[in-house]
Scaffold this active site. Sequence first.
Site, PDB file in Angstrom:
ATOM      1  N   HIS A   1       0.829  -1.198   0.000  1.00 26.24           N
ATOM      2  CA  HIS A   1       0.000   0.000   0.000  1.00 26.24           C
ATOM      3  C   HIS A   1       0.865   1.250   0.000  1.00 26.24           C
ATOM      4  O   HIS A   1       2.090   1.198   0.175  1.00 26.24           O
ATOM      5  CB  HIS A   1      -0.944  -0.003   1.204  1.00 26.24           C
ATOM      6  CG  HIS A   1      -0.263  -0.011   2.542  1.00 26.24           C
ATOM      7  ND1 HIS A   1       0.231   1.125   3.150  1.00 26.24           N
ATOM      8  CD2 HIS A   1       0.008  -1.038   3.398  1.00 26.24           C
ATOM      9  CE1 HIS A   1       0.762   0.808   4.315  1.00 26.24           C
ATOM     10  NE2 HIS A   1       0.657  -0.500   4.490  1.00 26.24           N
TER      11      HIS A   1
ATOM     12  N   CYS B   1       2.954  -4.918   7.047  1.00 23.02           N
ATOM     13  CA  CYS B   1       2.588  -4.640   5.662  1.00 23.02           C
ATOM     14  C   CYS B   1       3.731  -3.933   4.939  1.00 23.02           C
ATOM     15  O   CYS B   1       4.730  -3.551   5.552  1.00 23.02           O
ATOM     16  CB  CYS B   1       1.321  -3.799   5.614  1.00 23.02           C
ATOM     17  SG  CYS B   1      -0.173  -4.737   6.011  1.00 23.02           S
TER      18      CYS B   1
END
Length: 321
Positions: free
Chosen positions: A203, A219
């Site tokens: 992301h 992440c």
Amino acid sequence: MKYFFAPNFGAKHFAALLVGASLCIGNAAQAAVFDAPKEGDDIIGHSSETAAVESDTLVELGRQYNQGYREMQLANPGIDPWLPGADTKITVPSQYILPDAPREGIVLNVAELRLYYYPPEGSQYAGKVITYPLGIGREGWATPLGKTRITRTRANPTWTPPQSIKDEHAEKGAPLPDVVPAGPDNPLGEYALYLSLPSYLLHGTNKPGGIGLRVSHGCIRLYPEDIAALFSMAGAGTPVNIVNQPYKTGWLNGELYLEAHPPDGEGKKRVETYTPIVERIIAATQDKPEYPVGWLHAQELGKTSHGMPSAIGAKKLAANP
């Protein structure tokens, strides 16, 4: 959580690094698209130098040249990352040995905090290699290794923080809502690529100063402009291979190169044992047993772990002392 910074790296600088959402606005990052190496070669790009201006920092220059903070800091030892000074020569470490993994889809090497994307046949970028720096999981929240794939993509994602992260924030007196809406306060940024690994995704970020560091909860963060580009190219079904290769070997025009990164991923520790380096070199030369390896130079590269490829052929070293 520990980081390796210059001795004068103070609390104000650390806060600026993590909160630097406004860094480099208006400075377009250097292109991260390279021709795939010819058959038998494994290296893309070329390192270069630039001269800092009075207002530059390594964080700003890193984003401008598609580098993460740690890459710039390791390639420029002894230079103040916050006040390099006008006309200071800054090395831009934009040459890379491709990871030892199938060259398809996305290959993410956590040891160097860098992603490599191999566009498929039929893509307008077929025959290219595209690479971006990353921010990944910090101590206690390590990014998992292994093969996965992109299952879906989303622009302007919302974020549903897991209970563990909500508990962590609550302990700090900064509780999170059940769902963080899209917008400037969303840590996922403007684009997200969801993986088949539960709860993991690639992301963007609203804190681009953290690219090139272990700062996430596992992440994988990219600069806003990089995730926007990757979002436009890599869709659902794209394979993702997450590896941990602090030491890479590769060939270029008949010469063997070694690229060494700190094995802890943070830049604090250098080599703890030379065995993995020796094993890499032996594997690379098993079909060329006569190749003259410069073992002392390889040892020095492991010791410094500056992350830049260097030729380790003894004949090459003798010709270029």
